[in-house]
Scaffold this active site. Sequence first.
Site, short mmCIF file in Angstrom:
data_model
loop_
_atom_site.label_atom_id
_atom_site.label_comp_id
_atom_site.label_asym_id
_atom_site.label_seq_id
_atom_site.Cartn_x
_atom_site.Cartn_y
_atom_site.Cartn_z
N ILE A 154 -0.07 -12.57 -38.60
CA ILE A 154 0.65 -13.88 -39.01
C ILE A 154 -0.49 -14.87 -39.36
CG2 ILE A 154 1.97 -15.94 -38.40
CD1 ILE A 154 3.64 -13.62 -36.49
N ASP A 173 -11.31 -15.32 -34.69
CA ASP A 173 -10.46 -14.22 -34.11
C ASP A 173 -11.64 -13.18 -33.74
OD1 ASP A 173 -9.25 -11.69 -33.38
OD2 ASP A 173 -7.87 -12.17 -34.67
N ARG A 232 3.40 -18.57 -28.72
CA ARG A 232 3.93 -18.32 -27.65
C ARG A 232 3.89 -19.48 -26.62
NH1 ARG A 232 6.79 -15.14 -29.10
NH2 ARG A 232 7.58 -13.20 -28.47
N GLU A 261 12.17 -21.34 -22.00
CA GLU A 261 13.02 -21.29 -22.91
C GLU A 261 14.26 -21.06 -22.62
OE1 GLU A 261 11.14 -19.15 -26.54
OE2 GLU A 261 9.71 -20.37 -26.63
N HIS A 280 12.14 -22.19 -30.87
CA HIS A 280 11.56 -20.72 -31.08
C HIS A 280 12.32 -19.99 -32.28
CE1 HIS A 280 9.70 -16.86 -29.23
NE2 HIS A 280 10.05 -17.01 -30.41
#
Length: 316
Positions: A154, A173, A232, A261, A280
Site C-alpha cells: 500500500i 522501510d 492500524r 474501534e 476504518h
Amino acid sequence: MMKAIITDCDHENIDIEINIFQKAGIPLELKQCRTEDDVIRECQSAQALIVQYAHITKKVMENLPELKMIVRYGVGVDTVDIKEATTRNIQVCNVPDYGMNEVADHAIALMMAFTRKIVLMNDFTKKSKWDYVRSIPVHRASNQRVGVIGLGRIGRNFAIKAHALGYNIIGFDPYYKENDETRFIKVVSLDEIITEADIISLHIPAEGNKNLFNKDVFTKMKKTAVLLNVARGGIINEDDLYEALKDGEIGGAGIDCVVTEPMNPGSRLFELENYIATPHMAWYSEEAAQELKRKAAEEAVRFLTNKKVHYPINNL
Ligand SMILES: NC(=O)c1ccc[n+]([C@@H]2O[C@H](COP(=O)([O-])OP(=O)(O)OC[C@H]3O[C@@H](n4cnc5c(N)ncnc54)[C@H](O)[C@@H]3O)[C@@H](O)[C@H]2O)c1
Ligand SMILES: O=C(O)[C@H](O)COP(=O)(O)O
C-alpha cells in the site's frame, strides 16, 4: 462432513462465497458472532472459519475441536492469536492484495483534504461566510515533502499516486527494495521523515510499531506537519496526539484507524478541527468488498480441498 462458517460479515449478502463453496460441494453458513462465547457456541462444527471482526483467541480455539483453518476477511490478522493457532496446527490466512488502490486513494484523499483545506473550508463556508482568506496559507503540492513510512504494497501504491500529483516523496522501510516504478522515492532515515516531512503517511503493521508516534516524536515534527494513518490503530499514541494537535505541536491528523474501534463518539479528538476522522473504511469500495469476499472464500476452499493456500500467515 466438511463445513465452513463465516463468523461475522458486514456485507450480509454472501452469494459470492456461497457460489464458490457450492462448486466445491462444501456447506457454508453465515453467523453474526460478536463475542468469543458467540463464536464458541455458533461454530462448533466448523473446520474453517472466515472472520471479519470476531476475535479468534486461545479460548475460542480450545473450544472448537474441529477447527483446522482461519481466513481473515482483510489484511490485518491482529484479531487472531497466531501463536496459539500454530501450536494447534491451525492454518491462518489473510487476503493481502484486495484493496490496495482503495487504501492508497483514501490516504491521498485525506492528504488532499489537508493540502487544499477542504474539510476546514467546507465547515467554515457553510457555517460562517464565503471567504477563502480563512484558508491561508495553502501551499502547492510540488512544494510539499511527503514522508511515506512503510513501503510495502500500500505504501508504494500511495507513493506512486502522490508523486503523480506532484508531491516530493521521501520514504523509509528497512526492507524496501527499489524498482523502476518507485525510483522517484528518496529513501531516508525515519528521523529525517519525522523532522523534514510536511505530510507523513503510515503504511506499516501495528505489530512491532506500538506508539511509534508519541509525544517525543511530535515535538520533532514540523509545527505545520500533517500525520495520516490508514494503517492500524496503536501506531500513534492517541493521548499524545490530542495534546500535540491541541497545542499546535503539529498541524493536523487524518485518521482512519484507532486503538478502540468503533471509536468512542465522545472522544475529545472529535472536538479538534485539525483532526479528520473516517471509520476504518480506507479498504472499502464495492469492488474491493467483492474481491475480498471472493479471495477469502477461494482460500478457504483451497485449504478444505487439500490444495496449497495462497496467503499463509503461519508456516505449519
Ligand atoms: N484502513 C484499512 O482499511 C486498511 C486496509 C488494508 C490494510 N491496512 C493496513 O495497512 C498497513 C499496510 O498494509 P500493506 O498491505 O501495505 O502491508 P505490507 O506488509 O505489504 O507492507 C508493510 C511494510 O511496512 C514495513 N515496516 C514495518 N515496520 C516498519 C517501520 N517501523 N518503519 C518502516 N517500515 C516498516 C515492512 O517492511 C513492510 O514493507 C497494514 O497495517 C494493514 O493492516 C489498512
Ligand atoms: O473488516 C475490515 O476491517 C476490513 O476488511 C479491513 O480490514 P484490513 O484493514 O485488515 O484489511
